[in-house]
Design a protein around this motif. Structure first.
Motif, PDB file in Angstrom:
ATOM      1  N   ASP A 153     -61.609 -60.302 -22.337  1.00  0.00           N
ATOM      2  CA  ASP A 153     -61.353 -60.683 -20.879  1.00  0.00           C
ATOM      3  C   ASP A 153     -62.443 -59.954 -20.098  1.00  0.00           C
ATOM      4  O   ASP A 153     -62.373 -60.898 -18.818  1.00  0.00           O
ATOM      5  N   ASP A 154     -62.784 -58.957 -20.165  1.00  0.00           N
ATOM      6  CA  ASP A 154     -63.874 -58.403 -19.317  1.00  0.00           C
ATOM      7  C   ASP A 154     -65.200 -59.391 -19.241  1.00  0.00           C
ATOM      8  O   ASP A 154     -65.501 -59.572 -17.964  1.00  0.00           O
ATOM      9  N   ILE A 156     -65.138 -62.715 -19.940  1.00  0.00           N
ATOM     10  CA  ILE A 156     -64.873 -63.981 -19.102  1.00  0.00           C
ATOM     11  C   ILE A 156     -64.745 -63.562 -17.830  1.00  0.00           C
ATOM     12  O   ILE A 156     -65.280 -64.460 -16.834  1.00  0.00           O
ATOM     13  N   ARG A 157     -64.061 -62.394 -17.163  1.00  0.00           N
ATOM     14  CA  ARG A 157     -64.067 -62.205 -15.787  1.00  0.00           C
ATOM     15  C   ARG A 157     -65.327 -61.939 -14.912  1.00  0.00           C
ATOM     16  O   ARG A 157     -65.491 -62.480 -13.967  1.00  0.00           O
ATOM     17  N   LYS A 158     -66.342 -61.571 -15.982  1.00  0.00           N
ATOM     18  CA  LYS A 158     -67.558 -61.250 -15.222  1.00  0.00           C
ATOM     19  C   LYS A 158     -68.280 -62.634 -15.049  1.00  0.00           C
ATOM     20  O   LYS A 158     -68.994 -62.952 -14.324  1.00  0.00           O
ATOM     21  N   GLY A 161     -65.128 -65.871 -14.075  1.00  0.00           N
ATOM     22  CA  GLY A 161     -64.308 -65.455 -12.891  1.00  0.00           C
ATOM     23  C   GLY A 161     -62.809 -65.460 -13.089  1.00  0.00           C
ATOM     24  O   GLY A 161     -62.623 -65.324 -14.660  1.00  0.00           O
ATOM     25  N   ASN A 162     -62.036 -65.455 -12.432  1.00  0.00           N
ATOM     26  CA  ASN A 162     -60.520 -65.224 -12.883  1.00  0.00           C
ATOM     27  C   ASN A 162     -60.047 -66.654 -13.289  1.00  0.00           C
ATOM     28  O   ASN A 162     -59.798 -67.576 -12.308  1.00  0.00           O
ATOM     29  N   SER A 165     -53.661 -66.425 -15.752  1.00  0.00           N
ATOM     30  CA  SER A 165     -53.057 -65.605 -14.857  1.00  0.00           C
ATOM     31  C   SER A 165     -52.397 -64.250 -15.798  1.00  0.00           C
ATOM     32  O   SER A 165     -52.414 -64.271 -16.730  1.00  0.00           O
ATOM     33  N   ASN A 166     -52.149 -63.297 -14.791  1.00  0.00           N
ATOM     34  CA  ASN A 166     -51.901 -62.177 -15.513  1.00  0.00           C
ATOM     35  C   ASN A 166     -50.171 -61.863 -15.739  1.00  0.00           C
ATOM     36  O   ASN A 166     -49.471 -62.886 -15.502  1.00  0.00           O
TER      37      ASN A 166
END
Length: 174
Positions: A153-154, A156-158, A161-162, A165-166
């Motif tokens: 997930d780190d 993918i986030r980088k 992007g977002n 959903s959390n």
């Protein structure tokens, strides 16, 4: 009846002559082609910059050449089974059977059996190498977690992007 077939022998003779003349012309064409293929050496251009044949220059290879770039060999290390992080398989160093081993003892006993002390020393080195591998991998993982590059997930986030959903979103009931 026989007078109707009288022209057949003359037809065969004319076809035979036609076949011979075609063979002669084919042979002549082949001889001419072979003779024109050989060019005397004086006809080949000789000169400096105007030469018909140019040699390719080899690419210059520096110390920092990328692997498999033109002209470079694939870079190797002292131990090909070890990664840059230090993690890798145990690779036995080449040793001669006579004389002392790298552990300071002979590999074989005088009766021909393998030396049990040598085997114990080899096993101890492999265990030490395994501990070193585990320590190196733990340090690498810790460093990646601190940088935020260990988990998917780190990444993918980088890179993306977002995208999802959390936990709060799912528990809110929306």
């Amino acid at each position: 009846g026989e007078s109707g077939l009288a022209f057949i022998p003359s037809l065969c003779r004319s076809q035979n002559n036609l076949g011979r003349s075609m063979m002669r012309s084919l042979l002549l064409a082949t001889c001419l082609a072979a003779a024109s293929a050989f060019v005397p050496p004086s006809a080949v251009p000789v000169g400096g910059a105007q030469s018909a044949v140019t040699m390719q220059q080899r690419p210059k290879v520096t110390q920092k050449a990328k692997p498999l770039s033109p002209g470079s060999n694939y870079p190797s290390t002292k131990n090909i089974q070890k990664q840059a992080s230090g993690f890798g398989s145990f690779l036995q160093r080449f040793q001669k059977t006579e004389g002392k081993s790298k552990y300071g003892m002979p590999i074989f006993l005088p009766n021909g059996n393998i030396n049990p002390k040598y085997l114990a020393a080899e096993r101890a080195e492999m265990a030490a190498n395994q501990k070193l591998n585990m320590k190196a991998e733990a340090a690498k993982t810790k460093k990646m977690k601190a940088k935020g590059t260990f988990f998917l997930d780190d990444y993918i986030r980088k890179k993306v992007g977002n995208v999802g959903s959390n936990k709060e979103y799912y528990q809110s009931g929306r």
